[in-house]
Structures are given as structure tokens and as C-alpha cells.
Write an enzyme that holds these catalytic residues in place. Structure first.
Site, PDB file in Angstrom:
ATOM      1  N   ASP A  14       0.866  -1.181   0.000  1.00 12.70           N
ATOM      2  CA  ASP A  14       0.000   0.000   0.000  1.00 12.70           C
ATOM      3  C   ASP A  14       0.901   1.228   0.000  1.00 12.70           C
ATOM      4  OD1 ASP A  14      -1.703   2.161   0.739  1.00 12.70           O
ATOM      5  OD2 ASP A  14      -2.995   0.846   1.903  1.00 12.70           O
TER       6      ASP A  14
ATOM      7  N   VAL B 141       0.577   3.955   1.392  1.00 11.47           N
ATOM      8  CA  VAL B 141       0.638   4.629   2.691  1.00 11.47           C
ATOM      9  C   VAL B 141       1.718   4.015   3.577  1.00 11.47           C
ATOM     10  CG1 VAL B 141      -0.999   3.171   3.970  1.00 11.47           C
ATOM     11  CG2 VAL B 141      -0.834   5.616   4.502  1.00 11.47           C
ATOM     12  N   SER B 142       2.245   2.872   3.171  1.00  7.57           N
ATOM     13  CA  SER B 142       3.238   2.150   3.961  1.00  7.57           C
ATOM     14  C   SER B 142       4.642   2.452   3.464  1.00  7.57           C
ATOM     15  CB  SER B 142       2.973   0.638   3.871  1.00  7.57           C
ATOM     16  OG  SER B 142       4.101  -0.105   4.253  1.00  7.57           O
ATOM     17  N   LEU B 143       5.444   3.104   4.319  1.00  7.94           N
ATOM     18  CA  LEU B 143       6.820   3.427   3.956  1.00  7.94           C
ATOM     19  C   LEU B 143       7.612   2.175   3.608  1.00  7.94           C
ATOM     20  CD1 LEU B 143       9.347   5.181   3.748  1.00  7.94           C
ATOM     21  CD2 LEU B 143       9.536   5.055   6.254  1.00  7.94           C
TER      22      LEU B 143
ATOM     23  N   SER C 181       6.539  -0.573   2.477  1.00  7.07           N
ATOM     24  CA  SER C 181       6.115  -1.101   1.183  1.00  7.07           C
ATOM     25  C   SER C 181       6.948  -0.464   0.072  1.00  7.07           C
ATOM     26  CB  SER C 181       4.624  -0.806   0.943  1.00  7.07           C
ATOM     27  OG  SER C 181       3.796  -1.598   1.758  1.00  7.07           O
TER      28      SER C 181
END
Length: 220
Positions: free
Chosen positions: A10, A12-14, A16
Site C-alpha cells: 500500500d 501509505v506504507s513506507l 512497502s
């Protein structure tokens, strides 16, 4: 039988972002060892709710530790311009749904678009959750008509359901955060890897993929 890495991420996930950087860096090596890579957009908020997990910033101890971990990760992955946006966290439904459609209709530019969105959010502090801003970002890679179609389709029932299905699949495979990996080796054996364990010994992962690289260290 080919091996396969399915990576649920996602924007929004660093971590990731770091996972995708590392997978792309090692893509050619993985393919040379007959390992397929599938990058799957999911909704991290749904994974947190479905698994009962809590975001790191909601727990003081995790938040304090995270400052050290982010600094180490920036050095390890070579992203000196990274910063946590003032508007963090975002509700990532719109960009993730847009990526669902882009993966389906523009597969050749899909991964690069995912990387571009990570850069915009985590290095340029661009709020890609806002439709008008997301449109501006996408316009750097797609025509005006294509951008309009991407955003229209991102709000379609079909695409919304596809993101829900991806998120449910990740949960069924044990996900409690992002990035979440489901790895199958050439013998058909399967095993999950959680993204926060970036410094796992490389032999752990390479033994599953039969790739003699240090890709095991990328999962954060």
C-alpha cells in the site's frame, strides 16, 4: 515449476516503498532463476482492522523506535530525501484503487507508476489521496484522457471490489501489515514473510526462491 513472490503493498506504507525498491532492484536476478513477481495493491487500513493490528504511531514505544529504524532504512536503501509528510497518514483507497485499474489496463507502466506514487508521497510530500492532486501526478505518465479514465474507473464498483478482494486474500494468507509476502518455491512449498523483518538473514529467503542474492534483506 516456477517460484513466485506475491507482494501485497500500500502506498501509505513506507516499508512497502522499500520492499518495491528492493524487488525491482533484484527483478532480473529473480526472473533469471525462474521466479515470478506479482505486486498486489491492498488497503492497509483494512488489513489492520481485519487482523487487529495497530499502526506503529499509535503506540508510543513503536513510534519512538520507528525514528531510529527509518533513519537506518533511509541509509540502507539510499533514499536521503525521505520524510514523513505532515498530512500522514492518508486514507489510501483512491490511489490503491487507481493502481488496481492501472495494473489491469496499463501493465507495462504499472510498477513504475506505483514507484512514482511512493516518491510523490514519501519524498515530495504530495497528498496523493486527493483526486485533483493524484490526477496531476498521473498526468506525468498518462494522457489527459487516460488519467480521466483511471480516476473514473477507480471509483467503479468493479475496481472497489477488486481492492477488497486483494485485501481479503492478504488477510487469508495471514497478513497483519504491509508489505506482506507470500513466497512459493520451485517445489510448490509456500511460506509468508512480513515486511518489517528487513534484516532477516539472506539465506532464509534465498533458500525459498533459489536465488543467490541478498534479497532477503529487502523486506521492511
Amino acid at each position: 515449476m516456477a517460484g513466485k513472490i506475491t507482494c501485497y503493498i500500500d502506498c501509505v506504507s513506507l516499508y512497502s516503498y522499500y520492499a518495491l525498491i528492493a524487488l525491482e532492484k533484484n527483478r532480473e536476478k529473480l526472473i533469471s532463476h525462474n521466479v515470478d513477481i506479482d505486486i498486489v495493491p491492498v488497503f492497509l487500513g483494512g488489513i489492520n482492522v481485519g487482523s487487529g493490528n495497530k499502526p506503529p504511531w499509535t503506540l508510543p514505544a513503536k513510534g519512538k523506535y520507528g525514528k531510529f529504524e527509518v533513519t537506518r532504512a533511509m541509509k540502507y536503501f539510499g533514499t536521503p530525501n525521505l520524510k514523513v509528510p505532515s498530512f500522514f497518514p492518508i486514507v489510501s483507497l483512491l490511489p490503491q484503487r487507481a493502481l488496481i485499474f492501472i495494473k489491469r489496463e496499463h501493465p507495462q507502466t504499472y510498477v513504475q507508476t506505483f514507484l512514482n506514487l511512493f516518491v510523490e508521497m514519501w519524498e515530495k510530500s504530495t497528498d496523493i489521496s486527493k483526486p485533483e492532486i493524484l490526477a496531476q501526478v498521473l498526468s506525468k505518465s498518462y494522457s489527459e484522457a487516460e488519467v480521466r479514465n483511471i480516476l473514473d474507473q477507480a471509483n467503479s464498483p468493479d475496481v472497489k471490489q477488486a481492492l477488497n478482494d486483494n485485501t481479503k486474500e492478504a488477510l487469508e494468507r495471514g497478513a497483519f501489515g504491509c508489505p506482506w509476502f507470500w513466497v512459493k518455491n520451485k517445489k510448490g512449498a509456500e511460506e509468508p514473510f512480513f515486511g518489517s523483518d528487513r534484516y532477516v538473514p539472506p539465506t532464509t529467503f534465498s533458500a525459498w526462491t533459489h536465488v543467490k542474492t541478498q534479497t532477503g534483506r529487502c523486506f521492511a
